[in-house]
Every structure is written in structure tokens, then in C-alpha cells.
Design an enzyme around this catalytic site. Structure first.
Site, PDB file in Angstrom:
ATOM      1  N   LYS A  47       1.315  -1.082  -0.252  1.00 40.39           N
ATOM      2  CA  LYS A  47      -0.110  -0.121  -0.622  1.00 40.39           C
ATOM      3  C   LYS A  47       0.903   1.703   0.162  1.00 40.39           C
ATOM      4  CE  LYS A  47      -3.026  -3.010   3.011  1.00 40.39           C
ATOM      5  NZ  LYS A  47      -3.027  -2.591   4.990  1.00 40.39           N
ATOM      6  N   GLY A  48       1.980   1.073   0.260  1.00 43.27           N
ATOM      7  CA  GLY A  48       3.018   2.191   1.194  1.00 43.27           C
ATOM      8  C   GLY A  48       3.116   3.763  -0.216  1.00 43.27           C
ATOM      9  N   ASP A 104       7.254   3.442  -1.703  1.00 42.07           N
ATOM     10  CA  ASP A 104       7.411   4.645  -1.592  1.00 42.07           C
ATOM     11  C   ASP A 104       8.667   4.574  -0.490  1.00 42.07           C
ATOM     12  OD1 ASP A 104       7.009   2.183  -0.537  1.00 42.07           O
ATOM     13  OD2 ASP A 104       5.813   2.803   1.517  1.00 42.07           O
ATOM     14  N   ASP A 107      13.939   0.068   1.937  1.00 42.82           N
ATOM     15  CA  ASP A 107      15.298  -0.826   2.870  1.00 42.82           C
ATOM     16  C   ASP A 107      16.080  -1.641   3.204  1.00 42.82           C
ATOM     17  OD1 ASP A 107      14.708  -0.793   5.620  1.00 42.82           O
ATOM     18  OD2 ASP A 107      13.192  -1.019   6.528  1.00 42.82           O
ATOM     19  N   LYS A 135      16.654   4.307   2.189  1.00 41.56           N
ATOM     20  CA  LYS A 135      17.403   4.455   2.958  1.00 41.56           C
ATOM     21  C   LYS A 135      19.063   3.030   3.134  1.00 41.56           C
ATOM     22  CE  LYS A 135      14.273   3.667   7.058  1.00 41.56           C
ATOM     23  NZ  LYS A 135      14.011   2.228   7.950  1.00 41.56           N
ATOM     24  N   PHE A 156      13.228   5.235  11.802  1.00 42.45           N
ATOM     25  CA  PHE A 156      11.599   4.868  11.507  1.00 42.45           C
ATOM     26  C   PHE A 156      11.129   6.246  10.899  1.00 42.45           C
ATOM     27  CE2 PHE A 156       7.070   2.723  11.126  1.00 42.45           C
ATOM     28  CZ  PHE A 156       7.975   1.419  11.558  1.00 42.45           C
ATOM     29  N   VAL A 157      10.217   5.620   9.651  1.00 43.51           N
ATOM     30  CA  VAL A 157       9.499   7.694   9.258  1.00 43.51           C
ATOM     31  C   VAL A 157       8.265   6.516   9.080  1.00 43.51           C
ATOM     32  CG1 VAL A 157      12.095   8.210   8.349  1.00 43.51           C
ATOM     33  CG2 VAL A 157      10.456   6.699   6.792  1.00 43.51           C
ATOM     34  N   ARG A 169       0.050   6.824   7.097  1.00 40.73           N
ATOM     35  CA  ARG A 169      -0.317   6.954   5.690  1.00 40.73           C
ATOM     36  C   ARG A 169      -0.582   7.925   5.245  1.00 40.73           C
ATOM     37  NH1 ARG A 169       0.833   1.810   3.722  1.00 40.73           N
ATOM     38  NH2 ARG A 169       0.060  -0.047   4.913  1.00 40.73           N
TER      39      ARG A 169
HETATM   40  C1  PRP Z   1       7.330  -1.735   2.493  1.00 45.81           C
HETATM   41  C2  PRP Z   1       7.530  -0.857   1.602  1.00 45.81           C
HETATM   42  C3  PRP Z   1       8.778  -1.700   0.115  1.00 45.81           C
HETATM   43  C4  PRP Z   1       8.805  -2.523   1.393  1.00 45.81           C
HETATM   44  C5  PRP Z   1      10.603  -2.097   1.505  1.00 45.81           C
HETATM   45  O1  PRP Z   1       6.174  -2.459   2.412  1.00 45.81           O
HETATM   46  O2  PRP Z   1       6.503  -0.412   0.301  1.00 45.81           O
HETATM   47  O3  PRP Z   1       7.814  -2.600  -0.277  1.00 45.81           O
HETATM   48  O4  PRP Z   1       8.316  -2.743   2.620  1.00 45.81           O
HETATM   49  O5  PRP Z   1      11.128  -3.095   2.154  1.00 45.81           O
HETATM   50  P1  PRP Z   1      12.576  -3.922   2.429  1.00 45.81           P
HETATM   51  O6  PRP Z   1      13.299  -3.069   1.200  1.00 45.81           O
HETATM   52  O7  PRP Z   1      13.502  -3.620   3.267  1.00 45.81           O
HETATM   53  O8  PRP Z   1      11.766  -4.759   1.310  1.00 45.81           O
HETATM   54  P2  PRP Z   1       5.277  -2.936   3.109  1.00 45.81           P
HETATM   55  O9  PRP Z   1       5.384  -4.668   3.431  1.00 45.81           O
HETATM   56  O10 PRP Z   1       5.812  -2.422   4.798  1.00 45.81           O
HETATM   57  O11 PRP Z   1       4.123  -3.098   3.158  1.00 45.81           O
HETATM   58  P3  PRP Z   1       3.648  -1.831   2.904  1.00 45.81           P
HETATM   59  O12 PRP Z   1       3.497  -1.044   1.982  1.00 45.81           O
HETATM   60  O13 PRP Z   1       1.611  -1.979   2.498  1.00 45.81           O
HETATM   61  O14 PRP Z   1       3.235  -0.564   3.815  1.00 45.81           O
END
Ligand code: PRP
Length: 184
Positions: A47-48, A104, A107, A135, A156-157, A169
Site C-alpha cells: 500500500k505504501g 515508497d 529499506d 535507506k 523509522f519514518v 499513511r
Molecule cells: C514496505 C515498502 C516496500 C518494502 C521495503 O512495504 O513499501 O514494499 O517494505 O522493504 P525492503 O526494502 O526491506 O524489502 P510493507 O511490507 O511495509 O507494506 P506496505 O507497503 O503495505 O506498507
């Protein structure tokens, strides 16, 4: 800097709505130049990516289509394996398409590493990545987004699509979460 709708949960604003808007305008201009004359398919990762998708797409001046995927890692303990589960797949066939994944945040970078190779395996003509945030840890993964908004510290953002326990969000800025919220 004015804080609104944040209470005490936001420790620091990293990027305001105006900052994000200006950065996306530059990214959109670059994408428009790079994809001139090509069919472009934006793939947003739920969803991000919803906010980035909505705003970045409107800064792009070449014809485009949008599609969405939802993915999940196989639980926190196996996240480092980089194995990803598809919760919602694309509606579009990506074969011979120029795909730009819109995210978004990178990480660890594992989600995008998996996603990129998955879409390449389906026969996409090209697969590139546009990520609003990266990051430092993402450098560990062998993946470099072609379009990046900002490199951010390892904090943590939340906001602008990014959540903590599904909250925050909707914030129109990106900020760091106060440690008391997550017990830090
Ligand atoms: C977050 C973000 C990426 C992923 C990045 O999604 O949107 O898809 O984590 O992390 P990584 O680089 O360590 O793989 P999340 O799983 O939190 O789901 P969301 O988008 O629904 O918040």
C-alpha cells in the site's frame, strides 16, 4: 515548521509537502525524457506507494498506464531470505512493456530485488525503479533505483504512504516517528 495532525507522535519532519512536490517534479521530468516515444507502465506496490504513484504519475508528461501489485514477505523471521509472496498480482500482461516500479521506500531492498526479477522473468522489455526514499541499508542489496527521491537516515519514518501499524499513511509529509510510539 508547522506540524499539523501529528500530535506528539512525530519527532521530526524530514520532508514537507512542498519538498516532496518539488522533488517529484524533477523525477517526473527525468522520467518523461527517458520514456519519450515509449509505452510506459507504472507498477505501484501497495500500500505504501499510493501517494507517490498518485503524485509522480501526474508529473509525467508521456502516455502511461498504471497497474498495482501487493506483496508480502514470508513473515518477519524470513524477511532476510528475500522470498516474497504475491497478495495481488497485476491485471496487465507486462510482456514487452517498459515497466517502471513505483515504491515508497527501499529499506533492505529485498522486496524490489525480488519484484524486479519477477517482472523481468515475465518478459518485460525493461524494468526500472522509482523510489521516493532509500535507506543506507538498501546499499547492501544489489539494486540501484534509476529514480530516487531522497536518501534518508536509518530511522523509522512515516507519512506519505508509509505506516506504522497502518497509521500515518495519510500524512502529507514524511517524518520520523517518536520512539515512545514504538517503544524505542
Ligand atoms: C514496505 C515498502 C516496500 C518494502 C521495503 O512495504 O513499501 O514494499 O517494505 O522493504 P525492503 O526494502 O526491506 O524489502 P510493507 O511490507 O511495509 O507494506 P506496505 O507497503 O503495505 O506498507
Amino acid at each position: 515548521m508547522e506540524l499539523k495532525d501529528t500530535g506528539e507522535d512525530i519527532a521530526r519532519v524530514l520532508y514537507t509537502k512542498d519538498d516532496i512536490d518539488r522533488r517529484l517534479a524533477l523525477m517526473g521530468a527525468q522520467i518523461s525524457r527517458d520514456y519519450a516515444g515509449k509505452d510506459l507502465l507504472l507498477v505501484g506496490v501497495l500500500k505504501g506507494a499510493i501517494m507517490v504513484m498518485a503524485d509522480l504519475s501526474r508529473k509525467i508528461s508521456v502516455p502511461l498506464k498504471m497497474d498495482w501489485m501487493a506483496v508480502s514477505s514470508y513473515g518477519a523471521s524470513t524477511k532476510s531470505s528475500g522470498v516474497v509472496r504475491i497478495l495481488k498480482d497485476l491485471n496487465e500482461d507486462v510482456k514487452d512493456k517498459n515497466v517502471l516500479i513505483v515504491e515508497d521506500i527501499l529499506d533492505s531492498g529485498l522486496t524490489l530485488t525480488w519484484l524486479k526479477s519477477n517482472l523481468e522473468a515475465r518478459g518485460a522489455a525493461s524494468v526500472r525503479i522509482a523510489a521516493m526514499l532509500r535507506k543506507p541499508e538498501a546499499v547492501k542489496a544489489d539494486i540501484v533505483p534509476e529514480y530516487i527521491g531522497y536518501d534518508i537516515p536509518n530511522e523509522f519514518v512515516v507519512g506519505y504512504g508509509l505506516d506504522y501499524a497502518e497509521h500515518y499513511r495519510h500524512l502529507d509529509f514524511i517524518g520520523t516517528l517518536a520512539p515512545h510510539v514504538y517503544g524505542g
